[in-house]
Every structure is written in structure tokens, then in C-alpha cells.
Design an enzyme around this catalytic site. Structure first.
Site, mmCIF file in Angstrom:
data_model
loop_
_atom_site.group_PDB
_atom_site.id
_atom_site.type_symbol
_atom_site.label_atom_id
_atom_site.label_comp_id
_atom_site.label_asym_id
_atom_site.label_seq_id
_atom_site.Cartn_x
_atom_site.Cartn_y
_atom_site.Cartn_z
ATOM 1 N N VAL A 101 0.841 -1.213 0.000
ATOM 2 C CA VAL A 101 0.000 0.000 0.000
ATOM 3 C C VAL A 101 0.872 1.259 0.000
ATOM 4 O O VAL A 101 0.615 2.204 -0.759
ATOM 5 C CB VAL A 101 -0.991 -0.006 1.194
ATOM 6 C CG1 VAL A 101 -1.873 1.240 1.157
ATOM 7 C CG2 VAL A 101 -1.864 -1.255 1.174
ATOM 8 N N ILE A 149 -13.280 1.188 -2.026
ATOM 9 C CA ILE A 149 -14.690 1.618 -2.033
ATOM 10 C C ILE A 149 -14.853 2.815 -1.100
ATOM 11 O O ILE A 149 -14.534 2.730 0.078
ATOM 12 C CB ILE A 149 -15.635 0.482 -1.555
ATOM 13 C CG1 ILE A 149 -15.461 -0.765 -2.414
ATOM 14 C CG2 ILE A 149 -17.084 0.951 -1.574
ATOM 15 C CD1 ILE A 149 -16.249 -1.960 -1.919
ATOM 16 N N ASP A 190 -10.991 -10.654 9.586
ATOM 17 C CA ASP A 190 -10.760 -9.439 8.796
ATOM 18 C C ASP A 190 -12.111 -8.722 8.557
ATOM 19 O O ASP A 190 -12.229 -7.516 8.791
ATOM 20 C CB ASP A 190 -10.106 -9.840 7.463
ATOM 21 C CG ASP A 190 -9.875 -8.659 6.548
ATOM 22 O OD1 ASP A 190 -8.901 -7.923 6.780
ATOM 23 O OD2 ASP A 190 -10.674 -8.458 5.616
ATOM 24 N N LYS A 210 -13.631 -4.979 10.012
ATOM 25 C CA LYS A 210 -14.198 -3.967 9.108
ATOM 26 C C LYS A 210 -15.641 -3.613 9.507
ATOM 27 O O LYS A 210 -16.012 -2.445 9.490
ATOM 28 C CB LYS A 210 -14.127 -4.460 7.665
ATOM 29 C CG LYS A 210 -12.683 -4.523 7.147
ATOM 30 C CD LYS A 210 -12.599 -5.280 5.837
ATOM 31 C CE LYS A 210 -11.168 -5.358 5.315
ATOM 32 N NZ LYS A 210 -11.029 -6.299 4.190
ATOM 33 N N LYS A 256 -6.690 -1.435 9.283
ATOM 34 C CA LYS A 256 -7.974 -1.744 9.955
ATOM 35 C C LYS A 256 -7.804 -2.266 11.375
ATOM 36 O O LYS A 256 -8.638 -2.010 12.235
ATOM 37 C CB LYS A 256 -8.806 -2.706 9.114
ATOM 38 C CG LYS A 256 -8.156 -4.051 8.931
ATOM 39 C CD LYS A 256 -8.444 -4.670 7.594
ATOM 40 C CE LYS A 256 -7.343 -5.633 7.273
ATOM 41 N NZ LYS A 256 -7.169 -5.922 5.895
#
Ligand code: HSE
Length: 406
Positions: free
Chosen positions: A12, A131, A196, A200, A100
Site C-alpha cells: 500500500v 470503495i 478481517d 471492518k 484496519k
């Protein structure tokens, strides 16, 4: 000139540097000033890579440089990301992140520090990769009472379930293929066990409902027990099985939040979200239903969301962007009270076993498929989890149970 520092030059972080370089003209135009990455922090060396010119190994260089007003944390994990983020905010620098784990664990505290210091802590990329859902919740949907926020929030498991449905393959084989194609991590436990997606939905529901939901309190099931046979039954009635993260507002200011595989039909907007794609469904009391769809992971989609936050931070240098996420804990209903229908596979034949099942469960819909002679399935009426468990204990030979929203 706005100067940023990127912590971590992994997938990232390197994507963030690339997005800022490639789209620099349009980004600077939108910021209203030139935007530049002054430092990249990483323990490693990158010989031959242009990043070497701005690479530092000591975080204090960034912390003590008054020219750096924005810190981009793309290190992942809890430490030292937590410590570095806190130090940056306390030093009066704004921070954005894709992390996250950190947001789910310490989000309200870090937002409070940001507010006290009149800077910002943003985390658009922490849920659903590229998104844009966090900013939608914080700006576009602020006139809404959110009744439900649910979604397919994990690309790895959605890829596996899509593959199983397309090929008739078993979970282990689909997982191996996902790993071979680079979709699943070498250690995919957090994905396949639902953790995960759990982190979120903890973030999304905390923002949607304004109170803190610790991810450890969320009832979570993964997809490791889903078999090719389950999917075959689901397909025979036109349904698919998805790992859904669901948060719903209930009566009395309480909420029902869970992560589990769910059987859904084609009338559900999440039904056609396949492969590595993610989608977030939001139901508002005025808006009705809406859905946000896109790449839930990947270097550039995630980096694009991070850089969107960088632009936002650059536009609000000394002005805290209000987010409704208090440190007060969210009131959850007891998981036993959560209601749904239940798809149940059981051994034996419908002719032999159905009378007993009907005595316990009342009216059920049965499903038999060719080639499965010594088992069948049924779907119950809606009931609470507690009620289901009590009834299930009275039936022998249950092979699997999956919640059904049909
Ligand atoms: N492992 C995650 C997924 C990456 O599969 O969706 C994005 O958070």
C-alpha cells in the site's frame, strides 16, 4: 507546498507514492497547492529505487520536521503503527491510514487526540479497500438514521466461495488456488476465519451508529466449514453462499452485529458480488437501500483511497473533520436473540426423517438434489438463534447449518 511522509513502503505504501506521483497534477490542483512526499520510512533499503532518495529509517526525523504536516501510516499491524500514529497526532500532524487492525482497536482514542490537537485521523482505506464508504457515512449520509449496514468485506473469502460455486470445488482446493493466484495471504487465517471482515464491520457499524463496537464482541464465523455440497444445494434453489458482515439497529437502542456465511437469493443486492470484489449495503430510514461496490483490496485501489484522505487532510490543515464515533460502548443484543432462517443439511432420507423434523421445526421447505441419496436439506422458518439451538439438539445427523436470508 504540502509535505507528507509515508510510513512503510510495502504494497500500500509504495502504491501511495505511485498514486501521488502519477496523478500529481490533478491531485495538487484539487488540494490547491503542490503535494509532495518528503520522506518514506522503512527499515529496509531499496537499492536502485528512486524512493532511496527520500528513504529514512529513523521516525524522529519525520516527527521533528515542522514541514511535514501529513503522516500516511501504511505499516499495518498494531506496533509500532499505534505508537507512531499517536506521536504524530500529539505533534500536531494529521494522519491517514489503511490499517484496519489499528482503527478497529484504537480508532476512538486516536480520533479524540486528533480532535484535541485540531488535526485529523482518517481511514477511508481501512474498509473495503478502494470503495468510498467511510466518507459517505461521514458526509453524504449524515441526514439518515442508519438501520442496517452489511456487506461482503473480504475479497479472499469471496473469491474462494465464488470459485467453489463455479467449479464445484472443495474449500481447501479453492483456497490453494486463491493463494497460487496471489489473492490470499500465505497465512490467510484472519480472512477465512472471518476476523478481517469482523474488524471492518466493527469500524463501519461504529461510524454508522456512533458508538464504539470492539471487534472482539462480534459473533464471528468463517467459511472453513462450507463444503461443495452446501453450495450445490444453495445453487439448486437459485441461491449463493456469501460471507456476510451484518449490523442492524434493533429496538431499544441496541444492535445486532455478526459475521457468518449466509445463503442469499438473487433479490439480495449482494448476490451478484463475486470474486475479489467487495460491496457495502446501507439501509437508511429516509434513503432506503443503497449499495457501494468495488475493489476491496489491491495496491492501487487501496492507495487511491489513502491518497483521497491525504487530499482531504491537506484541505483541512487546522480544522477537525467531525466524525461521530464516541468511546461509549455499543449496546448489543444477546446473540441468542438474533433472528434468521436456517438452512440445514441432514443425513437420511426426507421420507424417513421429515415427520420428526416437522415435529420439532414445524413447517420447513425441503431440498433434495440428484446424486445425494443419503441426505437432504431443509430451510426453517425465521426464529432466534437460541430457539434454533434448542430445536437442533432434538434432531440427529445434522451435517451443516448455514443462516439464510431468503
Ligand atoms: N485480506 C483482505 C481481503 C485484504 O482479502 O479482503 C483487504 O483488507
Amino acid at each position: 507546498m504540502i509535505k507528507a511522509a509515508v510510513l512503510g513502503f510495502g504494497t500500500v505504501g509504495s502504491g501511495v507514492v505511485e498514486v501521488i506521483e502519477r496523478n500529481n497534477e490533478i491531485i495538487s490542483k484539487r488540494v490547491g497547492d503542490d503535494l509532495k512526499v518528503k520522506y518514506v520510512l522503512d527499515l529496509r533499503e531499496f537499492p536502485g529505487d528512486p524512493v532511496s532518495e527520500i528513504l529514512v529509517h529513523d521516525y524522529n526525523i519525520i516527527l521533528e520536521d515542522p514541514e511535514v504536516s501529513i503522516v500516511v501510516e501504511t505499516m499495518g499491524g498494531m506496533n509500532p503503527a499505534y505508537e507512531f500514529t499517536k506521536k504524530a497526532l500529539l505533534a500536531g500532524k494529521s494522519v491517514c491510514t489503511s490499517n484496519k487492525e489499528l482503527v478497529a482497536e484504537h480508532g476512538p482514542e486516536l480520533m479524540r487526540i486528533a480532535k484535541e490537537k485540531n488535526v485529523n485521523y482518517l481511514f477511508e482505506a481501512s474498509c473495503g479497500g478502494g470503495i468510498p464508504i467511510i466518507r459517505v457515512l461521514n458526509t453524504s449520509l449524515t441526514a439518515e438514521v442508519i438501520e442496517e449496514i452489511s456487506g461482503i468485506l473480504n475479497g479472499t473469502t469471496n473469491y474462494i466461495l465464488t470459485k467453489m460455486a463455479a467449479d464445484g470445488s472443495e474449500f481447501e482446493d479453492a483456497l490453494k488456488e486463491a493463494q497460487a493466484n496471489g489473492y490470499a495471504e500465505r497465512n490467510p487465517e484472519a480472512d477465512i476465519m472471518g476476523k478481517d471482515a469482523c474488524r471492518k464491520i466493527a469500524i463501519l457499524s461504529s461510524l454508522a451508529f456512533g458508538k464504539h463496537l470492539s471487534w472482539e464482541r462480534i459473533y464471528t464465523e468463517g467459511i472453513a466449514d462450507i463444503t461443495a455440497a452446501d453450495i450445490k444445494y444453495a445453487k439448486s434453489i437459485g441461491c449463493s453462499i456469501k460471507l456476510l458482515a451484518t449490523a442492524r439497529s434493533m429496538e431499544g437502542g441496541r444492535y445486532s452485529v455478526m459475521v457468518s456465511p449466509v445463503l442469499i437469493g438473487p433479490d439480495n443486492p449482494l448476490y451478484s458480488v463475486n470474486s475479489v470484489f467487495n460491496a457495502v449495503f446501507v439501509r437508511g430510514n429516509m434513503l432506503g437501500d443503497s449499495m457501494f461496490y468495488g475493489s476491496g483490496a489491491g495496491k492501487l485501489p487501496t492507495a487511491s483511497a489513502v491518497v483521497g484522505d491525504v487530499v482531504e487532510l491537506a484541505k483541512h490543515p487546522n480544522d477537525n473533520v467531525m466524525m461521530e464515533w464516541s468511546e461509549e460502548p455499543m449496546d448489543l443484543i444477546d446473540q441468542g436473540m438474533a433472528r434468521s432462517r436456517f438452512f440445514v443439511r441432514v443425513n437420511g432420507t426426507a421420507a424417513g426423517k421429515l415427520p420428526d423434523i416437522q415435529k420439532v421445526f414445524g413447517n420447513v421447505e425441503t431440498i433434495s438434489i440428484p446424486g445425494f441419496t443419503d441426505e437432504f436439506a431443509f430451510v426453517t422458518q425465521e426464529m432466534s438463534e437460541q430457539e434454533y439451538k434448542e430445536k437442533e439438539a432434538k434432531i440427529s445427523g445434522i451435517l451443516n447449518m448455514i443462516r439464510a436470508r431468503i
